[in-house]
Design a protein around this motif. Structure first.
Motif, PDB file in Angstrom:
ATOM      1  N   ARG A 109       0.840  -1.206   0.000  1.00 28.29           N
ATOM      2  CA  ARG A 109       0.000   0.000   0.000  1.00 28.29           C
ATOM      3  C   ARG A 109       0.871   1.251   0.000  1.00 28.29           C
ATOM      4  N   ASN A 110       1.984   1.188   0.718  1.00 30.12           N
ATOM      5  CA  ASN A 110       2.903   2.327   0.750  1.00 30.12           C
ATOM      6  C   ASN A 110       3.615   2.497  -0.587  1.00 30.12           C
ATOM      7  N   VAL A 111       3.900   1.384  -1.284  1.00 29.88           N
ATOM      8  CA  VAL A 111       4.506   1.470  -2.618  1.00 29.88           C
ATOM      9  C   VAL A 111       3.605   2.291  -3.538  1.00 29.88           C
ATOM     10  N   LEU A 112       2.298   1.999  -3.510  1.00 29.35           N
ATOM     11  CA  LEU A 112       1.366   2.755  -4.345  1.00 29.35           C
ATOM     12  C   LEU A 112       1.253   4.201  -3.879  1.00 29.35           C
ATOM     13  N   LYS A 113       1.210   4.424  -2.577  1.00 30.78           N
ATOM     14  CA  LYS A 113       1.088   5.795  -2.058  1.00 30.78           C
ATOM     15  C   LYS A 113       2.311   6.635  -2.437  1.00 30.78           C
ATOM     16  N   ARG A 114       3.500   6.020  -2.416  1.00 34.46           N
ATOM     17  CA  ARG A 114       4.708   6.747  -2.834  1.00 34.46           C
ATOM     18  C   ARG A 114       4.601   7.170  -4.296  1.00 34.46           C
ATOM     19  N   THR A 115       4.146   6.255  -5.148  1.00 34.10           N
ATOM     20  CA  THR A 115       4.043   6.550  -6.580  1.00 34.10           C
ATOM     21  C   THR A 115       2.966   7.599  -6.842  1.00 34.10           C
ATOM     22  N   LEU A 116       1.846   7.500  -6.128  1.00 35.38           N
ATOM     23  CA  LEU A 116       0.804   8.520  -6.243  1.00 35.38           C
ATOM     24  C   LEU A 116       1.324   9.880  -5.785  1.00 35.38           C
ATOM     25  N   GLY A 117       2.221   9.872  -4.782  1.00 37.43           N
ATOM     26  CA  GLY A 117       2.833  11.115  -4.322  1.00 37.43           C
ATOM     27  C   GLY A 117       3.684  11.763  -5.408  1.00 37.43           C
ATOM     28  N   ALA A 120       1.379  13.366  -7.779  1.00 35.79           N
ATOM     29  CA  ALA A 120       0.827  14.593  -7.200  1.00 35.79           C
ATOM     30  C   ALA A 120       1.811  15.753  -7.305  1.00 35.79           C
ATOM     31  N   GLU A 121       3.118  15.450  -7.185  1.00 36.45           N
ATOM     32  CA  GLU A 121       4.134  16.501  -7.329  1.00 36.45           C
ATOM     33  C   GLU A 121       4.105  17.119  -8.727  1.00 36.45           C
ATOM     34  N   GLN A 122       3.638  16.348  -9.704  1.00 35.10           N
ATOM     35  CA  GLN A 122       3.512  16.853 -11.078  1.00 35.10           C
ATOM     36  C   GLN A 122       2.106  17.392 -11.354  1.00 35.10           C
ATOM     37  N   GLY A 123       1.271  17.419 -10.304  1.00 38.67           N
ATOM     38  CA  GLY A 123      -0.067  17.971 -10.442  1.00 38.67           C
ATOM     39  C   GLY A 123      -1.129  16.992 -10.865  1.00 38.67           C
ATOM     40  N   PHE A 124      -0.825  15.670 -10.822  1.00 39.06           N
ATOM     41  CA  PHE A 124      -1.750  14.664 -11.337  1.00 39.06           C
ATOM     42  C   PHE A 124      -2.397  13.840 -10.222  1.00 39.06           C
ATOM     43  N   THR A 125      -3.656  13.486 -10.431  1.00 32.57           N
ATOM     44  CA  THR A 125      -4.344  12.466  -9.645  1.00 32.57           C
ATOM     45  C   THR A 125      -4.655  11.309 -10.584  1.00 32.57           C
ATOM     46  N   PHE A 126      -4.406  10.088 -10.131  1.00 37.15           N
ATOM     47  CA  PHE A 126      -4.520   8.889 -10.968  1.00 37.15           C
ATOM     48  C   PHE A 126      -5.808   8.151 -10.630  1.00 37.15           C
ATOM     49  N   TYR A 127      -6.657   7.979 -11.657  1.00 37.00           N
ATOM     50  CA  TYR A 127      -7.934   7.290 -11.471  1.00 37.00           C
ATOM     51  C   TYR A 127      -7.951   5.970 -12.244  1.00 37.00           C
ATOM     52  N   THR A 128      -8.615   4.975 -11.666  1.00 34.52           N
ATOM     53  CA  THR A 128      -8.681   3.652 -12.286  1.00 34.52           C
ATOM     54  C   THR A 128     -10.099   3.085 -12.169  1.00 34.52           C
ATOM     55  N   HIS A 129     -10.426   2.236 -13.127  1.00 35.34           N
ATOM     56  CA  HIS A 129     -11.758   1.609 -13.184  1.00 35.34           C
ATOM     57  C   HIS A 129     -11.565   0.175 -13.680  1.00 35.34           C
ATOM     58  N   VAL A 287       4.766  -7.889 -12.599  1.00 30.46           N
ATOM     59  CA  VAL A 287       3.879  -7.380 -11.551  1.00 30.46           C
ATOM     60  C   VAL A 287       2.421  -7.398 -11.998  1.00 30.46           C
ATOM     61  N   THR A 288       2.165  -6.988 -13.243  1.00 32.58           N
ATOM     62  CA  THR A 288       0.781  -6.990 -13.724  1.00 32.58           C
ATOM     63  C   THR A 288       0.279  -8.411 -13.993  1.00 32.58           C
ATOM     64  N   ASN A 344      -1.341  -8.365  -7.435  1.00 32.68           N
ATOM     65  CA  ASN A 344      -1.371  -7.477  -6.267  1.00 32.68           C
ATOM     66  C   ASN A 344      -1.728  -6.092  -6.806  1.00 32.68           C
ATOM     67  N   PRO A 345      -2.952  -5.586  -6.551  1.00 29.06           N
ATOM     68  CA  PRO A 345      -3.372  -4.344  -7.206  1.00 29.06           C
ATOM     69  C   PRO A 345      -2.543  -3.127  -6.809  1.00 29.06           C
ATOM     70  N   TYR A 346      -2.004  -3.116  -5.598  1.00 27.40           N
ATOM     71  CA  TYR A 346      -1.177  -1.981  -5.170  1.00 27.40           C
ATOM     72  C   TYR A 346       0.095  -1.888  -6.016  1.00 27.40           C
ATOM     73  N   LEU A 347       0.765  -3.024  -6.181  1.00 27.04           N
ATOM     74  CA  LEU A 347       2.010  -3.023  -6.953  1.00 27.04           C
ATOM     75  C   LEU A 347       1.721  -2.836  -8.442  1.00 27.04           C
ATOM     76  N   ALA A 348       0.650  -3.461  -8.937  1.00 23.67           N
ATOM     77  CA  ALA A 348       0.332  -3.353 -10.369  1.00 23.67           C
ATOM     78  C   ALA A 348       0.021  -1.911 -10.751  1.00 23.67           C
ATOM     79  N   TYR A 349      -0.812  -1.238  -9.978  1.00 27.81           N
ATOM     80  CA  TYR A 349      -1.156   0.145 -10.306  1.00 27.81           C
ATOM     81  C   TYR A 349       0.032   1.082 -10.115  1.00 27.81           C
ATOM     82  N   ALA A 350       0.876   0.785  -9.129  1.00 23.40           N
ATOM     83  CA  ALA A 350       2.082   1.599  -8.942  1.00 23.40           C
ATOM     84  C   ALA A 350       2.996   1.477 -10.159  1.00 23.40           C
TER      85      ALA A 350
END
Length: 446
Positions: A109-117, A120-129, A287-288, A344-350
């Motif tokens: 979960r932290n791996v994904l949160k780091r990548t989302l961070g 965010a530094e580049q101004g992006f929010t990542f959405y998935t469906h 990973v995927t 593992n969805p956290y690692l795959a999305y990261a």
């Protein structure tokens, strides 16, 4: 404590919650759980719950075993299958931290949160469906037995008194009771195969929802005396189970993938993001598509891609740009079709996000799109178009991933090292097995 923690503590009293399950995943994506009494939760919010990290796959070495599970109050939900009778049971996802309070680098979960961070530094929010596929069997399969599907229906089939539709109705009711919105559901192409699509959300919420989804599906199946599996390819002759995922980046309220008047209404940012995924597709495949069985799903075409390419509304391509809907620029997105529903969805999305961001950062050029059915082309035609294959086995995926700077940086040294060691061991164990295919072919003649 903050408002969210206060809300959870009040809900425990108001809903007569007697048990709180704290959830997290190991590096391979298996759900872990520890139950605490409500009286312990206030302390858990401030200090966490201690556990032996060396006993969890990939978390820690024996001499640095002490770790803490810190509940995330925003993920609080009542478990409906535990609360039908008697006192209620709730769950929360946890972040794993070290005794000094620092985030654990081994926590998916932290791996994904780091990548989302970084996004965010580049101004992006990542959405998935995600569109999640799975099979339902009449019984729990025994070792070596061919599983028996609950029906013989096919894609979009509607049958009176269908086991599948009854199952989907109960599962969706339970998912929505836990705050997980479902967009579509239907019977898939294989006998007993189902698909349930979750509504768009930010990637961390989606990954949490996928872990909850798997648990709900299995609980509903067990309550009905049947068996659910997310195995990528349980049958030789029927389709595998994928998790096609629609992806988009937003800058504030604006869809960064949308550009009015551009080809397919796809912005330069969106094209660079696709180019990043394509260039790094083989590196992140481990990973995927993390299981030895994952690569059997991608062998024979159809809905599962085996080649690195993109196309507009082309379902044979690895990345698809869906048809643009007029006046719906916010819905512009891309669909990645490689991910299977056992990852593992956290690692795959990261990993997917990191690849896409790399394309944006380095201004990758998007190659020519695939306009034909990629599977109908000859190998020579694919080579002439510059269409390369994805790894053909877990062994090939590991060999490529071992040299991937992108994957090592995204996962972090500890997760990267452990994950690959585990995958090598899985491959060695698999290739040492004598299969029914070998016995059937060779025992009568050799």
């Amino acid at each position: 404590m903050g408002k969210q923690e206060d809300f959870v503590l009040r809900a425990l009293e108001e809903r007569d919650v007697r048990f709180v399950r704290l959830w997290f995943t190991d590096v391979l994506g298996f759900l872990k759980s520890v139950a605490v009494a409500p009286a312990e939760l206030e302390g858990a919010f401030s200090e966490g719950i201690g556990f032996d990290g060396s006993a969890i796959e990939g978390f820690a070495r024996v001499y640095e075993a002490d770790m803490l599970a810190l509940p995330d109050p925003t993920t609080f939900q009542i478990l409906p299958w535990r609360s039908a009778e008697g006192p209620a049971t709730a769950r929360m996802f946890c972040d794993i931290v070290m005794p000094d309070g620092s985030a654990s680098y081994a926590d998916p979960r932290n791996v994904l949160k780091r990548t989302l961070g970084k996004a965010a530094e580049q101004g992006f929010t990542f959405y998935t469906h995600p569109e999640i596929e799975f099979y339902l069997f009449k019984d729990e399969p025994g070792t070596g037995d061919e599983p028996v599907p609950i029906d013989r229906s096919g894609y979009f089939d509607h049958a009176a008194h269908s086991h599948g539709s009854d199952f989907r109705r109960e599962a969706i009711t339970m998912l929505e009771a836990m705050g997980i919105s479902v967009e579509f559901s239907h019977h898939e192409g294989g006998p007993g195969q189902q698909e349930i699509d979750l509504r768009y959300a930010d990637a961390l919420t989606t990954a949490d929802n996928i872990m909850t989804f798997r648990t709900v599906i299995r609980e509903v199946a067990l309550s009905q005396g049947i068996w659910a599996t997310f195995m990528p390819k349980p049958f030789t002759s029927h389709p595998g189970s994928g998790m096609h995922t629609h992806l988009s980046l937003f800058e504030g309220d604006q869809n960064a993938f949308y550009e009015a008047g551009a080809e397919y209404q796809l912005s330069r940012t969106g094209r660079q993001f696709i180019a990043g995924i394509l260039r790094h597709a083989s590196e992140i495949s481990v990973v995927t598509n993390q299981w030895v069985n994952s690569y059997k799903r991608m062998m024979f075409g159809g809905e599962a891609p085996s080649y690195i390419c993109w196309g507009h509304n082309n379902r044979s391509a690895m990345v698809r740009v869906p048809m643009y809907k007029p006046m719906k620029g916010q819905s512009t997105r891309v669909e990645l079709r490689t991910i299977d529903s056992a990852c593992n969805p956290y690692l795959a999305y990261a990993a997917v996000l990191a690849a896409g961001l790399k394309g944006i950062e380095n201004d990758y050029e998007l190659p020519r799109e695939a306009e034909d059915d990629v599977w109908a082309l000859t190998e020579r035609e694919r080579r002439s178009l510059g269409i390369e294959p994805l790894p053909k086995s877990l062994h090939d995926a590991i060999a490529i991933a071992e040299h991937s700077e992108l994957l090592a940086e995204t996962l972090g040294e500890q997760v990267f090292d452990y994950f690959l060691r585990n995958k090598r061991a899985e491959w060695d164990e698999y290739r040492g097995q004598v299969s029914a295919f070998e016995r059937d072919r060779m025992l009568p003649v050799l």
